[in-house]
Design a protein around this motif. Sequence first.
Motif, mmCIF file in Angstrom:
data_model
loop_
_atom_site.group_PDB
_atom_site.id
_atom_site.type_symbol
_atom_site.label_atom_id
_atom_site.label_comp_id
_atom_site.label_asym_id
_atom_site.label_seq_id
_atom_site.Cartn_x
_atom_site.Cartn_y
_atom_site.Cartn_z
ATOM 1 N N ALA A 192 0.804 -1.220 0.000
ATOM 2 C CA ALA A 192 0.000 0.000 0.000
ATOM 3 C C ALA A 192 0.835 1.268 0.000
ATOM 4 O O ALA A 192 0.321 2.345 0.210
ATOM 5 N N ARG A 193 2.147 1.152 -0.216
ATOM 6 C CA ARG A 193 3.011 2.323 -0.170
ATOM 7 C C ARG A 193 3.151 3.016 -1.524
ATOM 8 O O ARG A 193 3.689 4.108 -1.608
ATOM 9 N N GLY A 194 2.666 2.380 -2.562
ATOM 10 C CA GLY A 194 2.774 2.981 -3.889
ATOM 11 C C GLY A 194 4.156 2.799 -4.477
ATOM 12 O O GLY A 194 5.148 2.707 -3.759
ATOM 13 N N GLY A 195 4.219 2.753 -5.811
ATOM 14 C CA GLY A 195 5.517 2.593 -6.470
ATOM 15 C C GLY A 195 6.035 1.172 -6.361
ATOM 16 O O GLY A 195 5.423 0.287 -5.760
ATOM 17 N N GLU A 196 7.207 0.953 -6.951
ATOM 18 C CA GLU A 196 7.822 -0.364 -6.954
ATOM 19 C C GLU A 196 8.739 -0.525 -5.741
ATOM 20 O O GLU A 196 9.493 0.378 -5.382
ATOM 21 N N ASN A 197 8.658 -1.663 -5.095
ATOM 22 C CA ASN A 197 9.593 -2.016 -4.031
ATOM 23 C C ASN A 197 9.781 -3.525 -4.053
ATOM 24 O O ASN A 197 9.170 -4.221 -4.862
ATOM 25 N N TRP A 198 10.613 -4.028 -3.175
ATOM 26 C CA TRP A 198 10.951 -5.451 -3.240
ATOM 27 C C TRP A 198 9.785 -6.372 -2.908
ATOM 28 O O TRP A 198 9.851 -7.574 -3.167
ATOM 29 N N THR A 199 8.709 -5.824 -2.345
ATOM 30 C CA THR A 199 7.548 -6.670 -2.033
ATOM 31 C C THR A 199 6.619 -6.850 -3.230
ATOM 32 O O THR A 199 5.733 -7.704 -3.205
ATOM 33 N N THR A 200 6.826 -6.049 -4.275
ATOM 34 C CA THR A 200 5.890 -6.066 -5.406
ATOM 35 C C THR A 200 5.782 -7.442 -6.056
ATOM 36 O O THR A 200 4.695 -7.906 -6.410
ATOM 37 N N SER A 201 6.907 -8.114 -6.195
ATOM 38 C CA SER A 201 6.916 -9.407 -6.887
ATOM 39 C C SER A 201 6.683 -10.592 -5.946
ATOM 40 O O SER A 201 6.602 -11.733 -6.407
#
Length: 269
Positions: A192-201
């Motif tokens: 829920a933080r928006g943008g890409e981060n390491w949790t996205t995948s």
Amino acid sequence: MAETLACVLLAALVLVSCIRTSQGACATAGPDRTPLCCVGKVNTCVTEGYPQYSRIFSTCYCDSTCELTGDCCTDYERACPKVDCDVSPWSSWTGCSQQCGLGYSERRRYVLSDPQNSGAECPKLREVRGCKGYRGCDTDSVAGNSVAMILPYKYSHSRVGPLWEHPLARPPRYQSYCVYFKFKRFHPTCGARGGENWTTSLKKGSKACVECNRPAHGSTGVCRGEGIQKQKTRWMSIDIQGCKGVWQRYDVVKDCECGEDEENRFIFV
């Protein structure tokens, strides 16, 4: 003569009325003219007097339910005042009932005086709360059950370089090792933080290699939160505020560093 007789009769009626009131009141209806006060509905807790809200001398009651039924003697509240239950302050919480693992602790308080004459009943005298004991656990078990604090592997560069490789630097007491997990659950905050981060995948079932190296292993050689084989434990991200979840350890490899071929790489903090 008639007026004198009338005055005598009036005085006699007043005297009889006063005698009846004093004899029939709750204050003197008990043994040896002591107060008559009963708890609950007691049909035998009765005397002769003036009931509340009535001017007729008749049967009235001195039990604690007479206020509900409206048949108390007029002096019931004065003769049988309400006394609330009085209790002591809470004691301190006890230690955990289990030296290692989930248990409970409790605290108590005690009755100093019981309620009387429809006074407030005693509150609860015991409270219990959950706890987790560690005193009797093995060091490995304590470390494994702790929440793992993790960072992406890119932050491991701060653990190499001149500071650590200086000739006067103390050599590491323990070798690094790798712990392998499968992600089981993610908190909604992670996405829920928006943008890409390491949790996205990441998804349920994704695998991760987490490296335990200095200074995370401290003086014991064990990183806190390294998990327990085939048991679910918790993890928390340091770089993404509020991101946390549950994973399950499936392997540990000694003298190991997480390689670039790993699906997801992290370090213990």
